[in-house]
Design a protein around this motif. Structure first.
Motif, PDB file in Angstrom:
ATOM      1  N   PRO A 175      30.120  13.419 -13.505  1.00 23.97           N
ATOM      2  CA  PRO A 175      30.028  13.541 -14.975  1.00 23.97           C
ATOM      3  C   PRO A 175      28.614  13.844 -15.459  1.00 23.97           C
ATOM      4  O   PRO A 175      28.443  14.575 -16.439  1.00 23.97           O
ATOM      5  CB  PRO A 175      30.504  12.159 -15.458  1.00 23.97           C
ATOM      6  N   TYR A 176      27.603  13.292 -14.786  1.00 23.60           N
ATOM      7  CA  TYR A 176      26.217  13.546 -15.182  1.00 23.60           C
ATOM      8  C   TYR A 176      25.886  15.036 -15.071  1.00 23.60           C
ATOM      9  O   TYR A 176      25.267  15.611 -15.976  1.00 23.60           O
ATOM     10  CB  TYR A 176      25.277  12.722 -14.304  1.00 23.60           C
ATOM     11  N   ILE A 177      26.316  15.668 -13.981  1.00 26.10           N
ATOM     12  CA  ILE A 177      26.067  17.103 -13.795  1.00 26.10           C
ATOM     13  C   ILE A 177      26.863  17.900 -14.819  1.00 26.10           C
ATOM     14  O   ILE A 177      26.340  18.850 -15.434  1.00 26.10           O
ATOM     15  CB  ILE A 177      26.449  17.546 -12.369  1.00 26.10           C
ATOM     16  N   ASP A 178      28.099  17.532 -15.010  1.00 26.10           N
ATOM     17  CA  ASP A 178      28.954  18.245 -15.966  1.00 26.10           C
ATOM     18  C   ASP A 178      28.374  18.173 -17.370  1.00 26.10           C
ATOM     19  O   ASP A 178      28.348  19.167 -18.106  1.00 26.10           O
ATOM     20  CB  ASP A 178      30.360  17.656 -15.927  1.00 26.10           C
ATOM     21  N   SER A 179      27.874  16.992 -17.742  1.00 21.36           N
ATOM     22  CA  SER A 179      27.292  16.822 -19.079  1.00 21.36           C
ATOM     23  C   SER A 179      26.031  17.674 -19.238  1.00 21.36           C
ATOM     24  O   SER A 179      25.852  18.340 -20.275  1.00 21.36           O
ATOM     25  CB  SER A 179      26.967  15.345 -19.293  1.00 21.36           C
TER      26      SER A 179
ATOM     27  N   ARG B 172      25.656  25.919 -20.268  1.00 20.73           N
ATOM     28  CA  ARG B 172      26.070  26.392 -18.946  1.00 20.73           C
ATOM     29  C   ARG B 172      24.985  27.192 -18.222  1.00 20.73           C
ATOM     30  O   ARG B 172      25.266  28.121 -17.480  1.00 20.73           O
ATOM     31  CB  ARG B 172      27.370  27.197 -19.048  1.00 20.73           C
ATOM     32  N   ASP B 173      23.748  26.793 -18.435  1.00 20.52           N
ATOM     33  CA  ASP B 173      22.622  27.385 -17.702  1.00 20.52           C
ATOM     34  C   ASP B 173      21.550  26.314 -17.546  1.00 20.52           C
ATOM     35  O   ASP B 173      20.848  25.978 -18.508  1.00 20.52           O
ATOM     36  CB  ASP B 173      22.057  28.594 -18.433  1.00 20.52           C
ATOM     37  N   LEU B 174      21.411  25.794 -16.340  1.00 20.62           N
ATOM     38  CA  LEU B 174      20.508  24.676 -16.089  1.00 20.62           C
ATOM     39  C   LEU B 174      19.117  25.105 -15.627  1.00 20.62           C
ATOM     40  O   LEU B 174      18.306  24.248 -15.272  1.00 20.62           O
ATOM     41  CB  LEU B 174      21.130  23.739 -15.047  1.00 20.62           C
ATOM     42  N   SER B 175      18.840  26.393 -15.613  1.00 23.31           N
ATOM     43  CA  SER B 175      17.539  26.844 -15.108  1.00 23.31           C
ATOM     44  C   SER B 175      16.399  26.300 -15.962  1.00 23.31           C
ATOM     45  O   SER B 175      15.366  25.863 -15.430  1.00 23.31           O
ATOM     46  CB  SER B 175      17.486  28.371 -15.047  1.00 23.31           C
ATOM     47  N   GLY B 176      16.551  26.303 -17.279  1.00 22.00           N
ATOM     48  CA  GLY B 176      15.507  25.762 -18.157  1.00 22.00           C
ATOM     49  C   GLY B 176      15.355  24.265 -17.978  1.00 22.00           C
ATOM     50  O   GLY B 176      14.226  23.742 -17.980  1.00 22.00           O
ATOM     51  N   TYR B 177      16.473  23.578 -17.812  1.00 20.55           N
ATOM     52  CA  TYR B 177      16.410  22.135 -17.584  1.00 20.55           C
ATOM     53  C   TYR B 177      15.669  21.822 -16.292  1.00 20.55           C
ATOM     54  O   TYR B 177      14.856  20.890 -16.240  1.00 20.55           O
ATOM     55  CB  TYR B 177      17.820  21.550 -17.528  1.00 20.55           C
TER      56      TYR B 177
ATOM     57  N   ALA C 122      28.242  23.719 -10.638  1.00 28.04           N
ATOM     58  CA  ALA C 122      28.874  23.212 -11.860  1.00 28.04           C
ATOM     59  C   ALA C 122      29.999  24.122 -12.338  1.00 28.04           C
ATOM     60  O   ALA C 122      31.017  23.657 -12.864  1.00 28.04           O
ATOM     61  CB  ALA C 122      27.825  23.051 -12.956  1.00 28.04           C
ATOM     62  N   ALA C 123      29.830  25.419 -12.127  1.00 26.06           N
ATOM     63  CA  ALA C 123      30.830  26.373 -12.605  1.00 26.06           C
ATOM     64  C   ALA C 123      32.035  26.485 -11.687  1.00 26.06           C
ATOM     65  O   ALA C 123      33.179  26.650 -12.150  1.00 26.06           O
ATOM     66  CB  ALA C 123      30.186  27.747 -12.769  1.00 26.06           C
TER      67      ALA C 123
END
Length: 715
Positions: free
Chosen positions: A467-471, A478-483, A457-458
């Motif tokens: 767009p789904y990933i960007d959103s 800007r940290d998807l680890s928790g998600y 993403a970065a």
């Protein structure tokens, strides 16, 4: 240090001491290569190497597991290949209680040989030229899409005509960027069993540190056996199957070699890009490969953290980690070598000559725009190349980047079927769940997916991430680890038990709403995405590239050409050839290494440089048996100047009599640009000496019965 060695070597070159370029078709040996090979020391005819009507050396060379090469070395179907080629099968057959990777494995009898779930070998039967037939179905008025469609239809007919009602696998392949076509006939044997493997401390000695380096001291070999039905035909695994009686098996030589001795290699080189234009080189160096390297390193670091903490995790992920690490070092080496050798400039100079020829009146209509079209393509796809390699790095390292997509589509299909069909599909799904989930470690998988998704993403946004990933990335600071942690908690795909629960109560909407499924569908959709504009651009490039290769051959018609590697059987020939003197190698000449050098690298307890006590004891007693060289040392690895690439791993190195003297397993980092441009001065193949292989089998492992099964040339 390395740069100084290279400069010393260049300064000390004698005229004519060069590597021999070319990966040659066996059917062309008599016309193109036989005379040259015999002048260099070959004592065979082309017919003895490749014959359709009689047994020949080609009948002993197999493609191993779809990605490596191996050779038949006994009349009972015994197969030699690299340890790293058998690595996945050895890891699969290992447990913490019976860790064959760490401890090695040697079957005392055929009944003790172990069957991996999915491992086959492919024998090459014959090949033929169908260029005229294929090109007769196309013309200059066709679009690239129409051309491809017509060619594929004709290919399907040729493959059907030659498979003898399914007895053979037939593959028609394109060469010289669509200017020539050949078909290849193969026979596949799916019952292949593990016979022997040295411990990691021998088979992978030196680890990632020594990978692509010289001097080497690695016993990179493993042993398998091909089984067939009682009539010698391919058959699925069965206790009733018997060892294959091959048409031909290689004779083993214990005589060794000296500098400038003839050496040839037969194998299945995977991919070279020797025709690649300068724009492609620049794109790889500046956009594609740096992204590949960075993504691979992130995945490796996350995997290794968990592998170091748990022996089972280490075994379960050993093969994946090894594959990622190998290409990580390869791609970084490619960046360095292509930059150091200014390969793009060399290519650009050739293209300038081509363009000058193309602008002449007689050539202008057909070739005048070729270079301009090629350059335009690379300029317009640089950012896409960077994006694609970050995404490929994610898909390579993360199981859950792709698994929910493939399994989810199957579950969605299952949910829409009637009861009878569901029972059938459920049986197929549950039969594979163990293979899918039993060796996965969720903390590692979460960490790898989160880290690589953040990187993607970065770093890939310039080319347009979904767009789904960007959103998601922006909405989670800007940290998807928790998600990702939460997605696993709420996903059908996070465990075998949850998949089985879904089978009991199927719900199509649950699949579509699943967070890991949505993520996986998005990533795979972006990976496969194309647009009309991209298709048009690709078509223009394909035509221009094809015409560039056609025009180059037309411009220099007297030159001997060979096609790029594409996993079809090839032969390469050269000589035993040293690198410049290196103080790190204690051998008397820098084209081989000895066990003394191995022991000099020994570091007790080190994962890469530890050695078994048994080997150290044999060294102390100099108990080498018949495998010592003329000076009484035990040779380990050696160098030739053969032209090889990935896929040649496991290939036999043969002397002028066609006898086995070693097994190719690596190249040298100084010539890392070799897939794109051949370096006549620096190109080397690193092979494990067959005497070391037999010493380990016989003296170290006590498996003398396997040596006795082979045919050893009389001294």
């Amino acid at each position: 240090m390395k740069k100084a060695i290279v400069l010393l070597f260049l300064a000390s070159l004698r005229l004519g001491v060069y590597a021999d370029e070319g990966m040659w078709f066996l059917m062309h040996l008599e016309r193109l290569n036989e005379r040259d090979m015999q002048k260099m020391g070959l004592q065979l005819t082309a017919e003895e190497i490749y014959s359709i009507n009689h047994s020949s050396i080609k009948d002993a060379i197999v493609q191993f597991g779809g990605g490596c090469t191996a050779e038949i070395v006994s009349g009972q179907g015994l197969v030699l290949t690299n340890h790293h080629c058998g690595y996945g099968a050895i890891a699969e057959l290992s447990t913490p209680q019976n860790d064959h990777l760490t401890n090695g494995f040697w079957a005392a009898t055929k009944s003790e040989e172990l069957k991996p779930q999915n491992l086959s070998v492919r024998f090459f039967v014959r090949m033929d030229d169908v260029t005229q037939r294929i090109l007769a179905v196309v013309d200059e008025t066709m679009t690239e899409a129409d051309r491809e469609r017509a060619i594929n239809q004709e290919i399907a007919r040729i493959e059907q005509e030659n498979n003898e009602d399914g007895k053979y696998t037939v593959s028609v392949r394109s060469f010289y960027e669509g200017n020539e076509y050949y078909y290849f006939v193969y026979q596949d044997f799916p019952d292949v069993r593990l016979v022997g493997a040295p411990p990691n401390s021998i088979g992978k000695f030196g680890g990632d540190t020594d990978n692509w380096e010289w001097p080497r001291h690695t016993g990179d070999f493993s042993l398998f056996r091909v089984y067939a039905d009682k009539d010698g035909n391919p058959a699925p695994y069965s206790m009733d199957n018997v060892p294959l009686k091959p048409k031909y098996h290689l004779t083993v030589s214990l005589d060794g070699y000296t500098e400038r001795d003839f050496a040839m290699i037969l194998g299945y080189p995977g991919r070279t890009n020797r025709w690649m234009p300068s724009g492609g080189v620049n794109q790889n160096v500046n956009y594609a490969y740096p992204a590949w390297v960075e993504a691979s390193k992130v995945g490796m670091d996350r995997m290794k953290k968990y592998m170091d903490a748990d022996p089972k995790v280490k075994l379960d992920y050993a093969s994946k980690y090894s594959q990622v690490a190998n290409y990580w070092k390869n791609r970084q080496g490619m960046i360095d070598a292509l930059t150091q050798h200014q390969t793009a400039s060399v290519k650009a100079a050739e293209e300038a000559k081509f363009n000058a020829w193309a602008q002449k009146r007689r050539n202008l209509r057909r070739y005048g725009n070729v270079i301009a079209d090629i350059n335009a393509y690379y300029e317009r796809t640089n950012l896409k190349a960077r994006h694609d390699n970050y995404l490929i790095g994610l898909l390579r390292s993360s199981t859950f980047a792709a698994l929910p997509y493939s399994l989810g589509n199957t579950l969605a299909y299952y949910a829409t079927q009637n009861e009878a069909k569901q029972r059938e599909v459920a049986q197929q799904i549950t039969a594979n769940l163990g293979n899918t989930y039993d060796n996965l470690y969720l903390p590692l998988e979460k960490d790898v997916l989160g880290a690589l998704l953040n990187l993607y993403a970065a770093k890939a946004a310039e080319a347009g991430i979904p767009p789904y990933i960007d959103s998601l990335y922006r909405n989670h600071n800007r940290d998807l680890s928790g998600y990702i942690d939460a997605a696993f908690e709420n996903s059908i795909f996070s465990s075998r038990e949850r998949v089985e629960a879904f089978l009991a109560r199927p719900d199509t909407l649950a699949v579509q709403a699943d967070p890991l499924y949505r993520l996986s569908v998005t990533l795979l959709g972006r990976y496969r995405q194309t647009t009309p504009e991209q298709e048009e651009l690709d078509g223009q490039f394909q035509k221009a590239f094809r015409l560039y290769v056609e025009g180059t051959r037309k411009r220099n018609p007297k030159k001997k050409y060979y096609p790029d590697a594409n996993s079809t059987l090839r032969l390469t020939y050269g000589k035993i050839s040293p690198l410049p003197p290196d103080p790190r190698n204690d051998a008397s000449a820098n084209y081989f290494t000895t066990l003394k050098g191995t022991v000099a690298k020994y570091q007790p307890g080190d994962e890469e440089f530890d050695l078994p006590e048994r080997l150290l004891d044999l060294y102390e007693r100099r108990d080498y048996g018949q495998y010592a060289d003329r000076e009484g040392n035990l040779p380990i690895n050696f160098l030739t100047d053969n032209d090889i690439t990935g896929g040649n791993s496991g290939s036999p190195v043969l002397n002028g009599k066609g006898e086995l003297i070693g097994i190719a397993f690596d190249g040298n980092i100084e010539a890392m640009a070799g897939d794109v441009i051949f370096d006549k001065e620096l190109q080397r193949t690193i092979a494990v000496d067959i005497r070391y292989v037999l010493f380990i089998i016989d003296k170290f492992a006590g498996a003398r019965h396997l040596v006795d099964e082979m045919t050893i040339a009389q001294r």
